[in-house]
Write an enzyme that holds these catalytic residues in place. Structure first.
Site, PDB file in Angstrom:
ATOM      1  N   TRP A 268      22.806 -20.742  64.880  1.00 15.05           N
ATOM      2  CA  TRP A 268      22.704 -21.315  65.760  1.00 15.05           C
ATOM      3  C   TRP A 268      21.878 -21.270  66.803  1.00 15.05           C
ATOM      4  CZ3 TRP A 268      23.726 -19.162  70.247  1.00 15.05           C
ATOM      5  CH2 TRP A 268      24.559 -17.858  70.327  1.00 15.05           C
ATOM      6  N   ASN A 269      21.330 -20.090  67.069  1.00 14.65           N
ATOM      7  CA  ASN A 269      20.460 -19.734  68.470  1.00 14.65           C
ATOM      8  C   ASN A 269      19.422 -20.251  68.060  1.00 14.65           C
ATOM      9  OD1 ASN A 269      19.876 -17.572  66.724  1.00 14.65           O
ATOM     10  ND2 ASN A 269      19.640 -16.101  68.093  1.00 14.65           N
TER      11      ASN A 269
ATOM     12  N   LYS B 155      21.692 -23.386  54.410  1.00 18.04           N
ATOM     13  CA  LYS B 155      23.172 -23.493  55.149  1.00 18.04           C
ATOM     14  C   LYS B 155      23.078 -23.221  56.426  1.00 18.04           C
ATOM     15  CE  LYS B 155      27.480 -22.963  56.393  1.00 18.04           C
ATOM     16  NZ  LYS B 155      27.335 -23.404  57.704  1.00 18.04           N
ATOM     17  N   PRO B 156      22.795 -24.405  57.493  1.00 12.64           N
ATOM     18  CA  PRO B 156      22.775 -24.293  58.714  1.00 12.64           C
ATOM     19  C   PRO B 156      24.125 -23.680  59.355  1.00 12.64           C
ATOM     20  CG  PRO B 156      22.860 -26.483  58.206  1.00 12.64           C
ATOM     21  CD  PRO B 156      22.973 -26.019  57.083  1.00 12.64           C
ATOM     22  N   ALA B 157      24.012 -23.188  60.643  1.00 14.57           N
ATOM     23  CA  ALA B 157      25.175 -23.070  61.370  1.00 14.57           C
ATOM     24  C   ALA B 157      25.900 -24.028  61.593  1.00 14.57           C
ATOM     25  CB  ALA B 157      24.846 -22.051  62.622  1.00 14.57           C
ATOM     26  N   SER B 158      27.260 -23.955  61.657  1.00 12.72           N
ATOM     27  CA  SER B 158      28.291 -25.230  61.968  1.00 12.72           C
ATOM     28  C   SER B 158      28.168 -25.639  63.122  1.00 12.72           C
ATOM     29  CB  SER B 158      29.485 -24.780  61.455  1.00 12.72           C
ATOM     30  OG  SER B 158      29.603 -24.514  60.093  1.00 12.72           O
TER      31      SER B 158
ATOM     32  N   GLY C 120      21.084 -13.670  61.416  1.00 13.07           N
ATOM     33  CA  GLY C 120      22.554 -13.678  61.870  1.00 13.07           C
ATOM     34  C   GLY C 120      22.937 -12.213  62.274  1.00 13.07           C
TER      35      GLY C 120
ATOM     36  N   GLU D  90      17.540 -10.801  58.758  1.00 12.10           N
ATOM     37  CA  GLU D  90      17.329 -10.721  60.289  1.00 12.10           C
ATOM     38  C   GLU D  90      18.316 -10.585  61.123  1.00 12.10           C
ATOM     39  OE1 GLU D  90      16.498 -11.381  63.685  1.00 12.10           O
ATOM     40  OE2 GLU D  90      15.520 -13.136  63.084  1.00 12.10           O
ATOM     41  N   LEU D  91      18.735  -9.271  61.445  1.00 15.80           N
ATOM     42  CA  LEU D  91      20.163  -9.135  62.251  1.00 15.80           C
ATOM     43  C   LEU D  91      19.952  -8.990  63.394  1.00 15.80           C
ATOM     44  CD1 LEU D  91      21.391  -6.971  59.048  1.00 15.80           C
ATOM     45  CD2 LEU D  91      21.553  -9.713  59.289  1.00 15.80           C
TER      46      LEU D  91
ATOM     47  N   CYS E  42      18.007 -12.577  69.314  1.00 13.82           N
ATOM     48  CA  CYS E  42      17.965 -11.091  68.881  1.00 13.82           C
ATOM     49  C   CYS E  42      16.971 -10.225  69.428  1.00 13.82           C
ATOM     50  CB  CYS E  42      17.791 -11.005  67.214  1.00 13.82           C
ATOM     51  SG  CYS E  42      18.872 -12.516  66.506  1.00 13.82           S
TER      52      CYS E  42
ATOM     53  N   GLU F 252      25.273  -5.398  71.675  1.00 12.02           N
ATOM     54  CA  GLU F 252      24.428  -6.512  71.917  1.00 12.02           C
ATOM     55  C   GLU F 252      25.395  -7.528  72.448  1.00 12.02           C
ATOM     56  OE1 GLU F 252      23.124  -8.557  68.311  1.00 12.02           O
ATOM     57  OE2 GLU F 252      21.538  -9.314  69.346  1.00 12.02           O
TER      58      GLU F 252
HETATM   59  C1  SIN Z   1      15.932 -14.800  66.770  1.00 14.03           C
HETATM   60  O1  SIN Z   1      16.672 -14.407  67.781  1.00 14.03           O
HETATM   61  O2  SIN Z   1      16.696 -14.606  65.886  1.00 14.03           O
HETATM   62  C2  SIN Z   1      14.733 -15.280  66.734  1.00 14.03           C
HETATM   63  C3  SIN Z   1      13.864 -15.034  67.992  1.00 14.03           C
HETATM   64  C4  SIN Z   1      12.354 -15.550  67.588  1.00 14.03           C
HETATM   65  O3  SIN Z   1      11.891 -15.907  66.714  1.00 14.03           O
HETATM   66  O4  SIN Z   1      11.656 -15.186  68.616  1.00 14.03           O
END
Ligand code: SIN
Length: 483
Positions: A156-157, A180-183, A233, A255-256, A289, A386
């Site tokens: 979602w971010n 599958k996008p975030a709800s 996620g 990508e966590l 992230c 985090e």
């Molecule tokens: C993310 O936070 O998952 C991606 C951030 C970015 O692509 O810069």
């Protein structure tokens, strides 16, 4: 939805070139995190709809993968142009469902489109090799072929660019996709689907399925037809998906989570370091992230840094992302809000001092005051977990070895940043940081041309750049005898 091109606001899933509801007609409401108003709903699909999306992808695979890379590139380029033409509407949809300031949403649409443009070209450069054989009458050839049906589970971010970062390379080399996008943020994904349909992708090559993350995720990660799963996620969910993918030995990209260190050495340009830390910390209200989550400042410049950084944070406008000038929006939901609150309370309880912020914002809801903490110690949870919010914890250090140890003391290894003007130190520190990405004298480094990804518990694989194609390709060795 106040947008010009009303067609972009779709409230159905996209399977096999058709816009469809859930088989049981159930829906999920989507709300605006700034106002808590319901802005629409999407089908609550589950296992059966996921299976039909996977089958439709499989049926499109032969035709799509046998097109020339130029033919696929032409369709990707049309998609890119359509995304650019609709930037403002796409940005508004994003801000309304995700909460990020409109200028950041505009930036994300451009960023997302850049992956489509980049991979439309890079997909033409899937080169192989010839290798000298040990026998005179034989030749070794290496070719690369598309992996097959790809599943993309997106967060979602970054509701738009994480889709294009995964799907553009997959599609460019000939793989059909099930997304599958975030709800919380399905409308940005569905709008991309509308534009993909218009760009002329054959039916079944792009499927977008909304609904239960658990059921859809389970099917995507266990169905043998899916040959590759790409997920962005949390590390927690990534581990579950990895386990599930092992049953059919799928290729995976993960990508966590991240817990980026930001270091300002004594020789840094302080104003530039303050700017870099600010951009990297408060992007998307601290919900990325790659946000700087631990700011290590050399003792000689510490006080000046804290003072200047705090002034910048004080001048930030907090509010509904649709208002021009807003730099910090709401957090995505109550769960995220509570985590931020807990992290700040805990840090203060074990000795941190608040330079600014430190509580719920007067706008209420999930708005939290942009916060700067100093005197933070390694007893605080924020040092290891985090936060995913607008909180900048500052630590003091006095030498290079000490700060590298502090920075590397984390199970995460995604992004890291440091500021220095000493070329020897720049090499040493860049090599010593145990992170997949290192920003030197910059707080923002994401771009289509560069490999994005982490090590340790931050993930597997790389997205973007020439390396981003490899994750969607298999290497095949052909030995020709009797020459
Ligand atoms: C993310 O936070 O998952 C991606 C951030 C970015 O692509 O810069």
């Amino acid at each position: 939805m106040d947008i010009k091109n009303k067609d972009l606001f779709r409230q159905q899933s996209f399977i096999n070139g058709e816009w469809v509801d859930a088989i049981n007609s159930k829906t999920i409401n989507v709300n605006n995190p700034a106002t808590q108003e319901i802005i629409g709903n999407v089908p609550n699909c589950g296992k059966d709809e996921t299976i039909s999306a996977i089958r439709s992808a499989k049926n499109s695979w032969k035709d799509w993968s046998s097109k020339t890379s130029k033919e696929r590139s032409n369709i990707l380029k049309k998609w890119f142009n359509l995304i650019e033409e609709n930037q403002e509407d796409l940005a508004r949809i994003m801000t309304i469902e995700q909460g990020k300031p409109i200028t950041e949403s505009r930036g994300e649409i451009t960023y997302g489109a850049s992956f489509v443009e980049w991979f439309a070209e890079e997909g033409k450069r899937v080169y192989g090799d010839t290798i000298p054989d040990v026998f005179q009458d034989r030749r070794i050839l290496v070719i690369k072929q598309p992996v097959g049906v790809v599943a993309a589970i997106t967060p979602w971010n970054f509701p738009s660019s994480m889709i294009t970062r995964k799907c553009a390379p997959a599609l460019a080399v000939g793989c059909p996709v099930v997304i599958k996008p975030a709800s919380q943020t399905p409308f940005s994904a569905l709008a991309l689907g509308v534009l993909a349909e218009k760009a002329g992708f054959p039916k079944g090559t792009i499927n977008i399925i909304t609904g239960s993350a658990k059921e859809i995720g389970e099917e995507l990660s266990t169905n043998p037809i899916v040959r590759k799963l790409s997920f962005t996620g949390s590390t927690e969910v990534g581990k579950i998906l990895l386990r599930q993918c092992s049953s059919t030995v799928k290729k995976v990209s993960m990508e966590l989570g991240g817990h980026a260190p930001f270091i300002a050495f004594e020789d840094a340009d302080i104003d530039e370091a303050v700017e870099g830390a600010f951009l990297s910390k408060f992007r998307n209200t601290g919900q990325t992230c790659v946000c700087s989550n631990r700011l290590f400042i050399h003792e000689k410049i510490h006080d000046e840094f804290v003072e200047k950084f705090t002034i910048k944070v004080r001048n930030m406008k907090v509010g509904n992302g649709l208002e021009e000038g807003v730099i910090s929006g709401p957090l995505i939901d109550q769960f995220s809000f509570r985590k931020v609150e807990e992290h700040v309370h805990d840090a203060v309880n074990v000795g941190a001092k608040i330079a600014i912020g430190g509580k719920k914002h007067k706008l209420g809801g999930t708005f939290y005051e942009p916060t700067v903490l100093f005197n933070v110690t390694n007893k605080a949870r924020i040092t290891y977990e985090e936060t995913f919010g607008p909180v900048a914890p500052i630590y003091k250090f006095n030498n290079e070895d000490e700060v590298i140890n502090m920075a590397n003391d984390s199970p995460y290894g995604l992004a890291s940043y440091f500021y220095s003007r000493d070329i020897g130190k720049i090499w040493r520190v860049a090599e010593a940081l145990e992170y997949g990405m290192v920003g030197v004298n910059t707080g923002i480094m994401s771009k289509a041309e560069a490999p994005f990804g982490g090590i340790k518990e931050s993930g597997l694989g790389r997205e973007g750049s020439k390396y981003g194609l490899d994750d969607f390709l298999e290497v095949k060795y052909i030995n020709i005898a009797g020459i």
